[in-house]
Design an enzyme around this catalytic site. Structure first.
Site, PDB file in Angstrom:
ATOM      1  N   CYS A  43       0.825  -1.217   0.000  1.00  0.00           N
ATOM      2  CA  CYS A  43       0.000   0.000   0.000  1.00  0.00           C
ATOM      3  C   CYS A  43       0.857   1.264   0.000  1.00  0.00           C
ATOM      4  CB  CYS A  43      -0.932  -0.028   1.211  1.00  0.00           C
ATOM      5  SG  CYS A  43      -1.880   1.481   1.398  1.00  0.00           S
ATOM      6  N   CYS A  48      -1.422   1.691  -3.166  1.00  0.00           N
ATOM      7  CA  CYS A  48      -2.411   2.767  -3.009  1.00  0.00           C
ATOM      8  C   CYS A  48      -1.806   4.172  -2.967  1.00  0.00           C
ATOM      9  CB  CYS A  48      -3.200   2.589  -1.717  1.00  0.00           C
ATOM     10  SG  CYS A  48      -3.334   0.910  -1.111  1.00  0.00           S
ATOM     11  N   LYS A  51       0.298   5.338  -6.035  1.00  0.00           N
ATOM     12  CA  LYS A  51      -0.679   5.347  -7.133  1.00  0.00           C
ATOM     13  C   LYS A  51      -1.520   6.626  -7.102  1.00  0.00           C
ATOM     14  CE  LYS A  51      -4.614   3.838  -6.486  1.00  0.00           C
ATOM     15  NZ  LYS A  51      -5.238   2.535  -6.492  1.00  0.00           N
ATOM     16  N   TYR A 180      -8.766  -3.142 -11.798  1.00  0.00           N
ATOM     17  CA  TYR A 180      -8.632  -1.732 -11.442  1.00  0.00           C
ATOM     18  C   TYR A 180      -7.197  -1.226 -11.558  1.00  0.00           C
ATOM     19  CZ  TYR A 180      -6.846  -2.461  -6.638  1.00  0.00           C
ATOM     20  OH  TYR A 180      -6.075  -2.785  -5.548  1.00  0.00           O
ATOM     21  N   GLU A 184      -6.389   1.961 -13.803  1.00  0.00           N
ATOM     22  CA  GLU A 184      -5.833   3.166 -13.159  1.00  0.00           C
ATOM     23  C   GLU A 184      -4.515   3.583 -13.819  1.00  0.00           C
ATOM     24  OE1 GLU A 184      -7.661   2.636  -8.655  1.00  0.00           O
ATOM     25  OE2 GLU A 184      -5.691   1.849  -9.067  1.00  0.00           O
ATOM     26  N   HIS A 439     -26.564  21.559  -2.171  1.00  0.00           N
ATOM     27  CA  HIS A 439     -26.596  22.162  -3.500  1.00  0.00           C
ATOM     28  C   HIS A 439     -25.583  23.289  -3.616  1.00  0.00           C
ATOM     29  CE1 HIS A 439     -28.385  23.278  -7.287  1.00  0.00           C
ATOM     30  NE2 HIS A 439     -28.423  24.536  -6.882  1.00  0.00           N
ATOM     31  N   GLU A 444     -25.738  15.522  -4.772  1.00  0.00           N
ATOM     32  CA  GLU A 444     -27.146  15.766  -4.458  1.00  0.00           C
ATOM     33  C   GLU A 444     -28.066  14.879  -5.296  1.00  0.00           C
ATOM     34  OE1 GLU A 444     -28.929  19.655  -5.671  1.00  0.00           O
ATOM     35  OE2 GLU A 444     -26.955  20.057  -6.505  1.00  0.00           O
TER      36      GLU A 444
HETATM   37  C1  LIG Z   1      -0.791  -0.913  -7.706  1.00  0.00           C
HETATM   38  C2  LIG Z   1      -1.678  -1.203  -6.529  1.00  0.00           C
HETATM   39  C3  LIG Z   1      -2.633  -0.291  -6.152  1.00  0.00           C
HETATM   40  C4  LIG Z   1      -3.446  -0.532  -5.066  1.00  0.00           C
HETATM   41  N1  LIG Z   1      -4.382   0.392  -4.736  1.00  0.00           N
HETATM   42  C5  LIG Z   1      -5.198   0.175  -3.689  1.00  0.00           C
HETATM   43  C6  LIG Z   1      -6.165   1.145  -3.318  1.00  0.00           C
HETATM   44  O1  LIG Z   1      -6.301   2.193  -3.956  1.00  0.00           O
HETATM   45  N2  LIG Z   1      -6.926   0.900  -2.227  1.00  0.00           N
HETATM   46  C7  LIG Z   1      -6.793  -0.256  -1.496  1.00  0.00           C
HETATM   47  O2  LIG Z   1      -7.507  -0.419  -0.508  1.00  0.00           O
HETATM   48  N3  LIG Z   1      -5.903  -1.201  -1.839  1.00  0.00           N
HETATM   49  C8  LIG Z   1      -5.097  -1.013  -2.914  1.00  0.00           C
HETATM   50  N4  LIG Z   1      -4.161  -1.954  -3.240  1.00  0.00           N
HETATM   51  C9  LIG Z   1      -4.116  -3.222  -2.472  1.00  0.00           C
HETATM   52  C10 LIG Z   1      -3.360  -3.053  -1.165  1.00  0.00           C
HETATM   53  O3  LIG Z   1      -2.088  -2.524  -1.418  1.00  0.00           O
HETATM   54  C11 LIG Z   1      -3.256  -4.400  -0.472  1.00  0.00           C
HETATM   55  O4  LIG Z   1      -4.544  -4.962  -0.334  1.00  0.00           O
HETATM   56  C12 LIG Z   1      -2.629  -4.291   0.921  1.00  0.00           C
HETATM   57  O5  LIG Z   1      -1.368  -3.715   0.853  1.00  0.00           O
HETATM   58  C13 LIG Z   1      -2.555  -5.676   1.573  1.00  0.00           C
HETATM   59  O6  LIG Z   1      -1.888  -5.588   2.813  1.00  0.00           O
HETATM   60  P1  LIG Z   1      -1.134  -6.865   3.394  1.00  0.00           P
HETATM   61  O7  LIG Z   1      -0.684  -6.494   4.760  1.00  0.00           O
HETATM   62  O8  LIG Z   1      -1.956  -8.068   3.227  1.00  0.00           O
HETATM   63  O9  LIG Z   1       0.116  -7.079   2.442  1.00  0.00           O
HETATM   64  P2  LIG Z   1       1.246  -6.086   1.931  1.00  0.00           P
HETATM   65  O10 LIG Z   1       0.894  -4.675   2.139  1.00  0.00           O
HETATM   66  O11 LIG Z   1       1.551  -6.536   0.554  1.00  0.00           O
HETATM   67  O12 LIG Z   1       2.471  -6.403   2.892  1.00  0.00           O
HETATM   68  C14 LIG Z   1       3.142  -7.626   2.860  1.00  0.00           C
HETATM   69  C15 LIG Z   1       4.588  -7.385   3.231  1.00  0.00           C
HETATM   70  O13 LIG Z   1       5.209  -8.614   3.544  1.00  0.00           O
HETATM   71  C16 LIG Z   1       6.547  -8.594   3.080  1.00  0.00           C
HETATM   72  N5  LIG Z   1       6.979  -9.988   2.964  1.00  0.00           N
HETATM   73  C17 LIG Z   1       6.543 -10.924   2.102  1.00  0.00           C
HETATM   74  N6  LIG Z   1       7.103 -12.120   2.386  1.00  0.00           N
HETATM   75  C18 LIG Z   1       7.917 -11.921   3.453  1.00  0.00           C
HETATM   76  C19 LIG Z   1       8.746 -12.780   4.230  1.00  0.00           C
HETATM   77  N7  LIG Z   1       8.827 -14.095   3.987  1.00  0.00           N
HETATM   78  N8  LIG Z   1       9.440 -12.236   5.240  1.00  0.00           N
HETATM   79  C20 LIG Z   1       9.368 -10.911   5.530  1.00  0.00           C
HETATM   80  N9  LIG Z   1       8.586 -10.067   4.834  1.00  0.00           N
HETATM   81  C21 LIG Z   1       7.851 -10.566   3.825  1.00  0.00           C
HETATM   82  C22 LIG Z   1       6.445  -7.849   1.757  1.00  0.00           C
HETATM   83  O14 LIG Z   1       7.696  -7.304   1.390  1.00  0.00           O
HETATM   84  C23 LIG Z   1       5.411  -6.783   2.094  1.00  0.00           C
HETATM   85  O15 LIG Z   1       6.002  -5.586   2.525  1.00  0.00           O
HETATM   86  C24 LIG Z   1      -3.306  -1.738  -4.322  1.00  0.00           C
HETATM   87  C25 LIG Z   1      -2.345  -2.676  -4.691  1.00  0.00           C
HETATM   88  C26 LIG Z   1      -1.534  -2.418  -5.783  1.00  0.00           C
HETATM   89  C27 LIG Z   1      -0.500  -3.436  -6.181  1.00  0.00           C
END
Ligand SMILES: Cc1cc2nc3c(=O)[nH]c(=O)nc-3n(C[C@H](O)[C@H](O)[C@H](O)COP(=O)(O)OP(=O)(O)OC[C@H]3O[C@@H](n4cnc5c(N)ncnc54)[C@H](O)[C@@H]3O)c2cc1C
Length: 463
Positions: A43, A48, A51, A180, A184, A439, A444
């Site tokens: 994110c 997010c 982006k 999306y 985007e 308005h 609205e």
């Molecule tokens: C281009 C793009 C745009 C997006 N836009 C939106 C939006 O506008 N609104 C929205 O709500 N969501 C959006 N999302 C989705 C959102 O980013 C994810 O749903 C969210 O980040 C999920 O959170 P998470 O904690 O599950 O995983 P992540 O945020 O992906 O975090 C996982 C972390 O774990 C780390 N990791 C992985 N494996 C290991 C390991 N073995 N050891 C240590 N670290 C590890 C990774 O490096 C990463 O930092 C977007 C995603 C993308 C790709």
């Protein structure tokens, strides 16, 4: 009594992992969190946040054009990609620092390493090779863009990860995908002046969204000059002598572009995580299988966020984290609520949506009232833009509950957040009707559509 190094070990420093780690540490639990890349996760670092910053950047060309209709003369202007990338980098580094600080202040141990499971309560810290133990382990490792390895030349393509930091700004780009992220980025690159083509194998972009939103956005994007090739797929990508990409499509022949971006879905980060060793089951997509309380098949091991492939959104990962903390540390079992999640597509114009599309509601209820308005936003009158705003309310005729709300237009994401509350509260169309309009706004329209535009009976549109 068995003693562990930690009460909670979190793998992954993204939206879900950081929230869980911070809350548990704040309660006095002994917490460690491991991140292999950058704190903040998808994110903050490559999703997010950057982006949205790029969406803003890409809107200025239109703002400059629109200004003339309001009496302004805008001087010479020029876009510098490297300045935008650097500004974005400063902002996400600031946010990354805040994420770290939050964890630190709560008392969590912050580890900069990949972590893997080596047993039911054991984790290996890959950087040092050290093994630590924890009473509970939370997997919040997120996902990554599918590389689409079966596609010849896929290694010549970029994904959303690289798109944020391209060393050279492309003159033309082909984006594959209809979700999306693809949509985007097509709007971002087009707005920044890149000749943009979107290729999608389905009949219409953004499957699962309401048809009116899909068609309306498709038309608006084409009108801006984005080429959209639906019902088509990439066959191969080759590198030309000048370094450009030569692409073969199934139905539209060949084209040569500076960059090809694949946005064809995301894969859960479970490979090499040691899940089998710990007895954690995954599904056929590699996502971790969890129950209603984010518990995996292995006792003491939990998973949440994108790695579980429930709903891949930041607020959902955070909500699942808060439910995990309530359940496991506050003796208050709460399972995540995945119903009626308001969401946005930050296209141009935006889509804001909550609840069922007309098509879904038509299958779920015997009779619907559909309220639909299509109008030119007030700003467009002087700017001269032909863009249309579309608003739609889907009402279950039996109890008059609003079961879906869909908006295509400026700030639709902001509107979706608020209208999401009304659907969650179970508001009826009568509640909307007795709400005074603000308005002059576009919103609205949501409270002034008094008569149904049409009805749907047994899934069929009737007058
Ligand atoms: C281009 C793009 C745009 C997006 N836009 C939106 C939006 O506008 N609104 C929205 O709500 N969501 C959006 N999302 C989705 C959102 O980013 C994810 O749903 C969210 O980040 C999920 O959170 P998470 O904690 O599950 O995983 P992540 O945020 O992906 O975090 C996982 C972390 O774990 C780390 N990791 C992985 N494996 C290991 C390991 N073995 N050891 C240590 N670290 C590890 C990774 O490096 C990463 O930092 C977007 C995603 C993308 C790709």
């Amino acid at each position: 009594m068995t003693s562990f190094d930690y009460d909670l070990f979190v793998i992954g420093g993204g939206s879900g992992g950081v929230r869980s780690g911070r809350l548990a540490a704040g309660m006095g639990k002994k917490v460690a969190i491991a991140e292999e890349f950058r704190y903040g996760g998808t994110c903050v670092i490559r999703g997010c946040v950057p982006k949205k910053l790029y969406v803003y950047a890409s809107q200025f060309a239109e703002h400059f054009e629109d200004a003339a209709g309001f009496g302004w003369t805008v001087g010479e202007h020029h876009f510098d990609w490297s300045k935008l990338v650097a500004a974005k980098e400063r902002e996400i580094t600031r946010l990354e620092g805040l994420y770290r600080k939050g964890l630190e202040n709560a008392g969590a141990e912050i580890l900069q390493t990949r972590a893997e499971l080596v047993g039911p309560n054991s984790i290996k810290l890959v950087n040092t090779g050290k093994t630590v133990t924890a009473e509970r382990i939370l997997i919040a490792t997120g996902g990554h863009p599918t590389p689409h390895s079966a596609l010849p030349g896929h290694d010549l393509c970029i994904s959303s990860n690289e798109a944020f930091d391209l060393p050279e700004f492309p003159k033309s780009i082909l984006i594959a995908g209809g979700g999306y992220i693809a949509v985007e980025f097509a709007n971002i690159f087009h707005g920044l002046g890149v000749e943009t083509t979107l290729i999608y194998r389905g009949k219409e972009i953004l499957s699962r969204f309401d048809q009116d939103m899909r068609r309306g956005l498709h038309a608006a994007m084409e009108q801006k000059g984005i080429r959209i090739l639906c019902g088509d797929v990439l066959q191969s990508i080759k590198q030309a002598d000048d370094g450009r990409r030569v692409v073969e499509t199934l139905n539209h022949g060949g084209l040569t572009v500076d960059q090809v971006m694949l946005a064809l879905g995301r894969v859960p980060n479970t490979k090499g995580l040691g899940l089998e060793t710990a007895g954690v089951n995954t599904n056929d997509k590699g996502a971790i299988v969890v129950d209603a309380f984010s518990r995996t098949s292995a006792p003491g091991i939990y998973a949440l966020g994108d790695v579980t492939d429930r709903i891949q959104l930041t607020p959902v990962a955070i909500h699942e984290a808060m439910c995990f903390i309530e359940t496991e540390y506050k003796h208050n079992p709460v399972s995540p609520d995945h119903d009626l999640i308001a969401t946005a597509v930050f296209s141009q114009p935006e889509i804001g949506t909550v609840g069922m599309s007309e098509e879904q509601a038509g299958r779920a209820f015997a009779e619907l009232e559909v309220y639909r308005a299509e109008f030119r936003p007030i700003k467009a009158t002087l700017s001269g833009r032909t863009e249309k705003t579309i608003m739609k309310l889907i009402v279950n005729a039996a109890d008059r509950k609003v079961v879906g709300a869909h908006i295509l237009g400026h700030e639709a994401g902001e509107m979706a957040q608020l209208i999401g509350i009304t659907l969650k509260a179970g508001c009826t169309k009568d509640d909307f009707d007795r709400t005074m309009a603000v308005h002059p706004t576009a919103a609205e329209e949501l409270v002034t559509m008094y008569t149904p535009s049409y009805r749907v009976k047994d899934g069929q549109k009737v007058a």
